[in-house]
Design a protein around this motif. Sequence first.
Motif, PDB file in Angstrom:
ATOM      1  N   ARG A 151       0.497 -17.012   5.668  1.00 27.70           N
ATOM      2  CA  ARG A 151      -0.523 -16.580   4.692  1.00 27.70           C
ATOM      3  C   ARG A 151      -1.576 -17.664   4.535  1.00 27.70           C
ATOM      4  O   ARG A 151      -2.777 -17.378   4.475  1.00 27.70           O
ATOM      5  N   ARG A 152      -1.132 -18.916   4.475  1.00 26.26           N
ATOM      6  CA  ARG A 152      -2.082 -20.034   4.330  1.00 26.26           C
ATOM      7  C   ARG A 152      -2.919 -20.226   5.593  1.00 26.26           C
ATOM      8  O   ARG A 152      -4.088 -20.610   5.519  1.00 26.26           O
ATOM      9  N   GLU A 153      -2.305 -19.984   6.750  1.00 31.30           N
ATOM     10  CA  GLU A 153      -2.983 -20.235   8.023  1.00 31.30           C
ATOM     11  C   GLU A 153      -3.873 -19.079   8.471  1.00 31.30           C
ATOM     12  O   GLU A 153      -4.639 -19.235   9.427  1.00 31.30           O
ATOM     13  N   LEU A 154      -3.789 -17.948   7.799  1.00 29.73           N
ATOM     14  CA  LEU A 154      -4.511 -16.746   8.248  1.00 29.73           C
ATOM     15  C   LEU A 154      -6.010 -16.983   8.428  1.00 29.73           C
ATOM     16  O   LEU A 154      -6.588 -16.519   9.427  1.00 29.73           O
ATOM     17  N   PRO A 155      -6.690 -17.713   7.517  1.00 29.90           N
ATOM     18  CA  PRO A 155      -8.126 -17.933   7.718  1.00 29.90           C
ATOM     19  C   PRO A 155      -8.444 -18.748   8.972  1.00 29.90           C
ATOM     20  O   PRO A 155      -9.583 -18.737   9.440  1.00 29.90           O
ATOM     21  N   LEU A 156      -7.467 -19.460   9.512  1.00 27.38           N
ATOM     22  CA  LEU A 156      -7.702 -20.287  10.691  1.00 27.38           C
ATOM     23  C   LEU A 156      -7.481 -19.522  11.991  1.00 27.38           C
ATOM     24  O   LEU A 156      -7.807 -20.038  13.067  1.00 27.38           O
ATOM     25  N   ALA A 157      -6.933 -18.333  11.907  1.00 28.27           N
ATOM     26  CA  ALA A 157      -6.611 -17.560  13.106  1.00 28.27           C
ATOM     27  C   ALA A 157      -7.883 -17.015  13.755  1.00 28.27           C
ATOM     28  O   ALA A 157      -8.910 -16.834  13.083  1.00 28.27           O
ATOM     29  N   PRO A 158      -7.832 -16.721  15.059  1.00 30.83           N
ATOM     30  CA  PRO A 158      -9.003 -16.151  15.736  1.00 30.83           C
ATOM     31  C   PRO A 158      -9.462 -14.851  15.093  1.00 30.83           C
ATOM     32  O   PRO A 158     -10.653 -14.540  15.068  1.00 30.83           O
ATOM     33  N   SER A 159      -8.513 -14.062  14.598  1.00 27.48           N
ATOM     34  CA  SER A 159      -8.812 -12.847  13.852  1.00 27.48           C
ATOM     35  C   SER A 159      -7.647 -12.618  12.894  1.00 27.48           C
ATOM     36  O   SER A 159      -6.529 -13.096  13.149  1.00 27.48           O
ATOM     37  N   PRO A 160      -7.867 -11.895  11.788  1.00 27.64           N
ATOM     38  CA  PRO A 160      -6.770 -11.654  10.851  1.00 27.64           C
ATOM     39  C   PRO A 160      -5.577 -10.950  11.502  1.00 27.64           C
ATOM     40  O   PRO A 160      -4.432 -11.293  11.222  1.00 27.64           O
ATOM     41  N   ARG A 161      -5.863  -9.990  12.379  1.00 28.67           N
ATOM     42  CA  ARG A 161      -4.746  -9.298  13.036  1.00 28.67           C
ATOM     43  C   ARG A 161      -3.957 -10.255  13.930  1.00 28.67           C
ATOM     44  O   ARG A 161      -2.716 -10.231  13.936  1.00 28.67           O
ATOM     45  N   ALA A 162      -4.652 -11.074  14.690  1.00 29.18           N
ATOM     46  CA  ALA A 162      -3.964 -12.032  15.560  1.00 29.18           C
ATOM     47  C   ALA A 162      -3.116 -12.987  14.730  1.00 29.18           C
ATOM     48  O   ALA A 162      -1.985 -13.319  15.107  1.00 29.18           O
ATOM     49  N   GLY A 163      -3.653 -13.424  13.598  1.00 27.60           N
ATOM     50  CA  GLY A 163      -2.890 -14.306  12.726  1.00 27.60           C
ATOM     51  C   GLY A 163      -1.637 -13.632  12.209  1.00 27.60           C
ATOM     52  O   GLY A 163      -0.557 -14.233  12.165  1.00 27.60           O
ATOM     53  N   PHE A 164      -1.759 -12.356  11.828  1.00 25.54           N
ATOM     54  CA  PHE A 164      -0.593 -11.624  11.336  1.00 25.54           C
ATOM     55  C   PHE A 164       0.439 -11.432  12.447  1.00 25.54           C
ATOM     56  O   PHE A 164       1.648 -11.605  12.225  1.00 25.54           O
ATOM     57  N   GLU A 165      -0.036 -11.072  13.639  1.00 26.37           N
ATOM     58  CA  GLU A 165       0.894 -10.890  14.755  1.00 26.37           C
ATOM     59  C   GLU A 165       1.676 -12.164  15.028  1.00 26.37           C
ATOM     60  O   GLU A 165       2.878 -12.121  15.308  1.00 26.37           O
ATOM     61  N   MET A 166       1.006 -13.301  14.954  1.00 24.98           N
ATOM     62  CA  MET A 166       1.698 -14.558  15.209  1.00 24.98           C
ATOM     63  C   MET A 166       2.746 -14.842  14.129  1.00 24.98           C
ATOM     64  O   MET A 166       3.791 -15.439  14.415  1.00 24.98           O
ATOM     65  N   VAL A 167       2.495 -14.406  12.912  1.00 21.06           N
ATOM     66  CA  VAL A 167       3.487 -14.594  11.852  1.00 21.06           C
ATOM     67  C   VAL A 167       4.764 -13.833  12.188  1.00 21.06           C
ATOM     68  O   VAL A 167       5.871 -14.390  12.156  1.00 21.06           O
ATOM     69  N   VAL A 168       4.629 -12.546  12.513  1.00 21.98           N
ATOM     70  CA  VAL A 168       5.838 -11.755  12.780  1.00 21.98           C
ATOM     71  C   VAL A 168       6.472 -12.126  14.118  1.00 21.98           C
ATOM     72  O   VAL A 168       7.694 -12.050  14.275  1.00 21.98           O
ATOM     73  N   LEU A 169       5.648 -12.527  15.097  1.00 15.41           N
ATOM     74  CA  LEU A 169       6.227 -12.976  16.368  1.00 15.41           C
ATOM     75  C   LEU A 169       6.979 -14.295  16.188  1.00 15.41           C
ATOM     76  O   LEU A 169       7.991 -14.543  16.853  1.00 15.41           O
ATOM     77  N   ARG A 170       6.489 -15.144  15.291  1.00 13.36           N
ATOM     78  CA  ARG A 170       7.212 -16.383  14.990  1.00 13.36           C
ATOM     79  C   ARG A 170       8.560 -16.063  14.369  1.00 13.36           C
ATOM     80  O   ARG A 170       9.578 -16.675  14.691  1.00 13.36           O
ATOM     81  N   MET A 171       8.577 -15.075  13.479  1.00 12.66           N
ATOM     82  CA  MET A 171       9.846 -14.647  12.891  1.00 12.66           C
ATOM     83  C   MET A 171      10.790 -14.125  13.975  1.00 12.66           C
ATOM     84  O   MET A 171      11.990 -14.417  13.971  1.00 12.66           O
ATOM     85  N   LEU A 172      10.224 -13.373  14.912  1.00 14.24           N
ATOM     86  CA  LEU A 172      11.040 -12.840  16.003  1.00 14.24           C
ATOM     87  C   LEU A 172      11.581 -13.965  16.882  1.00 14.24           C
ATOM     88  O   LEU A 172      12.748 -13.958  17.291  1.00 14.24           O
ATOM     89  N   ALA A 173      10.738 -14.959  17.155  1.00 13.82           N
ATOM     90  CA  ALA A 173      11.142 -16.068  18.024  1.00 13.82           C
ATOM     91  C   ALA A 173      12.257 -16.894  17.397  1.00 13.82           C
ATOM     92  O   ALA A 173      13.118 -17.418  18.103  1.00 13.82           O
ATOM     93  N   PHE A 174      12.251 -17.005  16.072  1.00 13.67           N
ATOM     94  CA  PHE A 174      13.254 -17.814  15.394  1.00 13.67           C
ATOM     95  C   PHE A 174      14.394 -16.975  14.839  1.00 13.67           C
ATOM     96  O   PHE A 174      15.176 -17.448  14.025  1.00 13.67           O
TER      97      PHE A 174
END
Length: 212
Positions: A151-174
């Motif tokens: 949530r904090r890093e979302l403004p730094l993502a290339p796009s909001p959707r890409a930032g969200f995808e990385m959040v859930v993919l990180r959850m999947l990876a761990f």
Amino acid sequence: ISGQISKILAAEQIPADAGAIAQLAHAADGSLRDGLSLLDQAIAYAGGELRNEVVATMLGSVDRSQVAALLQALTAGDGAALLAVVQTLAEFSPDWASVIDALAEGLHRIQVRQLVPSATLVAEGIDADVFASQLRAEVVQLWYQMALAGRRELPLAPSPRAGFEMVVLRMLAFRPAPLVPAQVPGAGLPASGVVEPPVAAAPAASAAPVTP
């Protein structure tokens, strides 16, 4: 985007609150096409008048209805299903930060059910009891922390959707692998439960040269 939505509503003679228009424009995230798609959905959802609370409910209901699907995919470790849910969400051009908030809220409810079973939870969004029985408490904590960090890093993502995808993919990876079932000593695993690496066989001794 707000101006274009206002023109269309005026031409169609559809009453609308300024706040409702602002919500749709914000959810469009800079895409006029997405804004017009959301406008069509909002008109159908609202039944003729776009009021603040109705549009807020429409946008929020999308988030809540998909949180359970996200958690199901994560629990199953199904990456394809996870991205399919993200695609479904993207069709509604949501506020991705609010989707992360809804996901974090769902994880909070699951954790409460796991650690304080007697606590009363208002039924909303997900079946906390089901997920509480399927997930380890420490995994829920880890995913919750990832949601907050994302949530904090979302403004730094290339796009909001890409930032969200990385959040859930990180959850999947761990997502930890399932526990290995306990083994009976002597039935494939040593009593310690630790598999020793195989010992390499000694190379065959070469034949000694024959001395004439």
